[in-house]
Write a protein that holds these residues in place. Structure first.
Motif, PDB file in Angstrom:
ATOM      1  N   ALA A 192       0.651  -1.079   0.026  1.00 41.05           N
ATOM      2  CA  ALA A 192       0.040  -0.054  -0.059  1.00 41.05           C
ATOM      3  C   ALA A 192       0.777   1.182   0.027  1.00 41.05           C
ATOM      4  O   ALA A 192       0.564   2.386  -0.676  1.00 41.05           O
ATOM      5  CB  ALA A 192      -0.957  -0.002   1.336  1.00 41.05           C
ATOM      6  N   HIS A 195       0.717   4.132  -2.784  1.00 35.44           N
ATOM      7  CA  HIS A 195      -0.256   4.951  -2.723  1.00 35.44           C
ATOM      8  C   HIS A 195      -0.056   6.456  -3.377  1.00 35.44           C
ATOM      9  O   HIS A 195      -0.803   7.303  -3.356  1.00 35.44           O
ATOM     10  CB  HIS A 195      -0.177   5.188  -0.948  1.00 35.44           C
ATOM     11  N   ALA A 219      -5.266  -0.056  -2.954  1.00 32.26           N
ATOM     12  CA  ALA A 219      -4.915  -0.262  -1.618  1.00 32.26           C
ATOM     13  C   ALA A 219      -6.032  -0.385  -0.381  1.00 32.26           C
ATOM     14  O   ALA A 219      -6.266  -1.390   0.224  1.00 32.26           O
ATOM     15  CB  ALA A 219      -3.774   0.543  -1.042  1.00 32.26           C
TER      16      ALA A 219
END
Length: 119
Positions: A20, A24, A33
């Motif tokens: 993640a 991101h 995510a």
């Protein structure tokens, strides 16, 4: 049986957090995510050795990478997607704690109450 899943659950939570944080920066990465982590949390059976270690590892790794690096910068910046990842860590941990199974009654006690005159 579920205690044997504890190391796998911790490893999966840490790996999900690293993935993640890695994606991101892009809007689609943040959406991916959120969807992937929430899907794993909801599909994992609730329990002390399954869902809770996943959530704790995810929240722990995201908290760890949100601190300042040696160069003075951050892996998770103060952008909208950065706050999504950090907020997701809190939501996942809260969801994992809130869905822990309640302590059950002993195996010798019946599930349904018995009225006094029916034994």
């Amino acid at each position: 049986m579920s205690v044997r899943l504890l190391p796998l659950s911790v490893l999966a939570g840490a790996a999900a957090a690293v993935a993640a944080v890695a994606v991101h920066q892009w809007w689609w990465g943040a959406v991916l995510a959120v969807v992937a982590v929430l899907a794993v949390v909801l599909c994992t059976p609730a329990g002390w050795a399954t869902r809770l270690p996943f959530g704790a590892a995810y929240a722990g790794v995201t908290a760890l990478v949100s601190t300042t690096r040696g160069e003075g910068d951050f892996l998770v910046g103060s952008t909208a997607t950065g706050y999504v990842v950090l907020g997701l860590g809190l939501v996942v941990l809260l969801l994992c704690v809130a869905t822990l199974p309640r302590p059950g009654r002993g195996a010798s006690e019946p599930d349904t109450p018995v009225s006094p005159g029916t034994r």
